[in-house]
Motif scaffolding. Structure first.
Motif, PDB file in Angstrom:
ATOM      1  N   ASN A  22      50.624  34.326  46.590  1.00 36.65           N
ATOM      2  CA  ASN A  22      49.239  33.862  46.481  1.00 36.65           C
ATOM      3  C   ASN A  22      49.030  32.336  46.483  1.00 36.65           C
ATOM      4  O   ASN A  22      48.351  31.787  45.613  1.00 36.65           O
ATOM      5  CB  ASN A  22      48.584  34.451  45.222  1.00 36.65           C
ATOM      6  CG  ASN A  22      47.073  34.483  45.340  1.00 36.65           C
ATOM      7  OD1 ASN A  22      46.523  34.664  46.422  1.00 36.65           O
ATOM      8  ND2 ASN A  22      46.388  34.291  44.217  1.00 36.65           N
ATOM      9  N   TYR A  65      45.571  39.191  53.878  1.00 39.66           N
ATOM     10  CA  TYR A  65      45.211  38.379  52.710  1.00 39.66           C
ATOM     11  C   TYR A  65      43.989  37.522  53.057  1.00 39.66           C
ATOM     12  O   TYR A  65      44.089  36.299  53.198  1.00 39.66           O
ATOM     13  CB  TYR A  65      46.399  37.499  52.288  1.00 39.66           C
ATOM     14  CG  TYR A  65      47.662  38.302  52.089  1.00 39.66           C
ATOM     15  CD1 TYR A  65      47.895  38.987  50.902  1.00 39.66           C
ATOM     16  CD2 TYR A  65      48.607  38.410  53.121  1.00 39.66           C
ATOM     17  CE1 TYR A  65      49.036  39.766  50.730  1.00 39.66           C
ATOM     18  CE2 TYR A  65      49.747  39.183  52.951  1.00 39.66           C
ATOM     19  CZ  TYR A  65      49.957  39.854  51.761  1.00 39.66           C
ATOM     20  OH  TYR A  65      51.080  40.635  51.595  1.00 39.66           O
ATOM     21  N   HIS A  97      41.533  36.356  51.531  1.00 36.29           N
ATOM     22  CA  HIS A  97      41.102  35.300  50.609  1.00 36.29           C
ATOM     23  C   HIS A  97      41.910  34.018  50.776  1.00 36.29           C
ATOM     24  O   HIS A  97      41.536  32.969  50.246  1.00 36.29           O
ATOM     25  CB  HIS A  97      41.234  35.787  49.166  1.00 36.29           C
ATOM     26  CG  HIS A  97      42.656  36.063  48.750  1.00 36.29           C
ATOM     27  ND1 HIS A  97      43.358  37.152  49.217  1.00 36.29           N
ATOM     28  CD2 HIS A  97      43.502  35.386  47.930  1.00 36.29           C
ATOM     29  CE1 HIS A  97      44.576  37.144  48.688  1.00 36.29           C
ATOM     30  NE2 HIS A  97      44.688  36.073  47.913  1.00 36.29           N
ATOM     31  N   HIS A 111      43.212  30.920  52.961  1.00 33.28           N
ATOM     32  CA  HIS A 111      42.833  30.160  54.157  1.00 33.28           C
ATOM     33  C   HIS A 111      44.055  29.982  55.054  1.00 33.28           C
ATOM     34  O   HIS A 111      45.167  29.772  54.568  1.00 33.28           O
ATOM     35  CB  HIS A 111      42.273  28.792  53.770  1.00 33.28           C
ATOM     36  CG  HIS A 111      41.019  28.863  52.962  1.00 33.28           C
ATOM     37  ND1 HIS A 111      39.793  29.161  53.521  1.00 33.28           N
ATOM     38  CD2 HIS A 111      40.802  28.699  51.632  1.00 33.28           C
ATOM     39  CE1 HIS A 111      38.873  29.160  52.569  1.00 33.28           C
ATOM     40  NE2 HIS A 111      39.450  28.899  51.415  1.00 33.28           N
ATOM     41  N   ASP A 117      35.930  28.464  46.109  1.00 29.24           N
ATOM     42  CA  ASP A 117      36.352  29.851  45.992  1.00 29.24           C
ATOM     43  C   ASP A 117      36.676  30.217  44.545  1.00 29.24           C
ATOM     44  O   ASP A 117      36.324  31.293  44.058  1.00 29.24           O
ATOM     45  CB  ASP A 117      37.579  30.108  46.869  1.00 29.24           C
ATOM     46  CG  ASP A 117      37.275  30.000  48.349  1.00 29.24           C
ATOM     47  OD1 ASP A 117      36.086  29.990  48.715  1.00 29.24           O
ATOM     48  OD2 ASP A 117      38.240  29.905  49.133  1.00 29.24           O
ATOM     49  N   ARG A 167      34.834  33.018  42.178  1.00 30.62           N
ATOM     50  CA  ARG A 167      35.526  34.122  41.509  1.00 30.62           C
ATOM     51  C   ARG A 167      35.274  34.104  40.008  1.00 30.62           C
ATOM     52  O   ARG A 167      35.108  35.140  39.376  1.00 30.62           O
ATOM     53  CB  ARG A 167      37.032  34.045  41.796  1.00 30.62           C
ATOM     54  CG  ARG A 167      37.410  34.488  43.190  1.00 30.62           C
ATOM     55  CD  ARG A 167      38.886  34.742  43.310  1.00 30.62           C
ATOM     56  NE  ARG A 167      39.672  33.535  43.138  1.00 30.62           N
ATOM     57  CZ  ARG A 167      40.015  32.729  44.143  1.00 30.62           C
ATOM     58  NH1 ARG A 167      39.625  33.007  45.371  1.00 30.62           N
ATOM     59  NH2 ARG A 167      40.744  31.659  43.917  1.00 30.62           N
TER      60      ARG A 167
END
Length: 324
Positions: free
Chosen positions: A172, A211, A213, A215, A309, A313
């Motif tokens: 991630n 994935y 989310h 970039h 982002d 969230r």
């Protein structure tokens, strides 16, 4: 005190071979200096970390290190591939991976307080999983130790293996970059035979689809003999696989054994190409003679995207509708 200038592409400790083309004035930069630059350099060296900034003689090393950003190269300083534009050493079987590297990297970033970090690597085709587990461990250690640092990873193609790409995606990072480097026609000449243009596009496609989310980002070097229609097709190809950030820069010949520069692209032409690419829908395009894949202006923009982002969230987690 007067500021020294150095022409890019010439090893500082060696006498330059006679150039085939005179480098234009816009390809001269100030030698790096400053307290923050020296601190970054000393810390990375003390912890035995390699940087692509130095290995590739990046023209922006002073600006980036002096401004709290850096690009660190993991999995050693020797690559198993031999791309004809790259200055990094190549061997079939480089030294084993350093098991302390993930921890040392996290320690360095914590000590330096870097705002934005790019982690890249050499290719390690000699390792069964091509180093993907080691790379993922570096990401995990970094995010655990310095969660506020925005982490971009510039990854190899891992020969297109989706199970290896998943190790990176599941760790991630905020950004996953992979460079196509040049247009499709020139790829066999410019890159190692194991690095395919279509394979690179499929890597970027898989990452974005799996994935969403995260970039995605890519980079192209100019001045290798590419034609405009080929370049515009490369832009379209990157947009088709979901890439949102693009960097365009001038190729510079690292030594007489590397590919020659076919053309020095003017700053005005880079500006034109930036406008064209932006018109195709890229969220951000950094375009200029001194722009590299890891480039501070692009990183500042991406940092803004990531911050937005994260805030979105956080708002969502409290059950508050997001405006707009």
């Amino acid at each position: 005190m007067s500021e020294k200038l150095v022409a890019l592409g010439t090893p500082p400790a060696q006498k330059a071979a006679k150039p085939k083309q005179k480098k234009p004035e816009w390809l001269k930069v100030r030698l790096p200096s400053g307290a923050t630059y020296e601190k970054v350099k000393a810390t990375l060296h003390d912890l035995k970390l390699h940087t692509v900034c130095e290995e590739s003689r990046c023209p922006n090393v002073g600006e980036c290190w002096g401004g709290g950003t850096a690009t660190v190269m993991v999995m050693g300083d020797t690559c198993t591939r031999g791309c004809r534009f790259c200055n990094i050493a190549s061997e079939k079987r480089p030294a084993p991976l350093d098991p302390d590297e993930p921890r040392n990297l996290a320690t360095a970033v914590a000590q330096l307080g870097l705002h934005y970090l790019v982690v890249t690597s050499v290719d390690r085709d000699d390792i069964p999983d091509q180093g993907s587990s080691h790379f993922a461990e570096c990401i995990t250690e970094l995010l655990a130790r310095t969660p506020s640092t925005i982490l971009e990873v510039l990854i190899p193609d891992f020969t297109g293996r989706t199970d290896f790409l998943d190790k990176i995606g599941l760790a991630n990072p905020a950004v996953i970059a992979h460079n196509i480097e040049t247009v499709e026609r020139l790829t066999p000449t410019v890159r190692d035979r194991r690095a395919g243009y279509r394979q690179s596009l499929e890597v970027l496609r898989y990452v974005k689809q799996t994935y969403p989310h995260i970039h995605t980002k890519s980079s192209i070097m100019l001045g290798l003999g590419e034609q405009e229609d080929e370049l515009l097709q490369a832009f379209r190809d990157l947009r088709e696989v979901g890439v949102s950030v693009l960097t365009l820069g001038q190729y510079l010949q690292p030594s007489q054994w590397h590919l020659e520069v076919k053309e020095f692209i003017t700053p005005e032409r880079f500006a034109e190409l930036q406008a064209i690419a932006e018109g195709m829908g890229f969220l951000y395009v950094a375009s200029g003679p001194l722009v590299r894949s890891s480039y501070k202006a692009a990183e500042l923009f991406v940092a803004g995207l990531v911050k937005r982002d994260r805030e979105a969230r956080q708002v969502t987690s409290f059950g508050v509708p997001i405006a707009g």
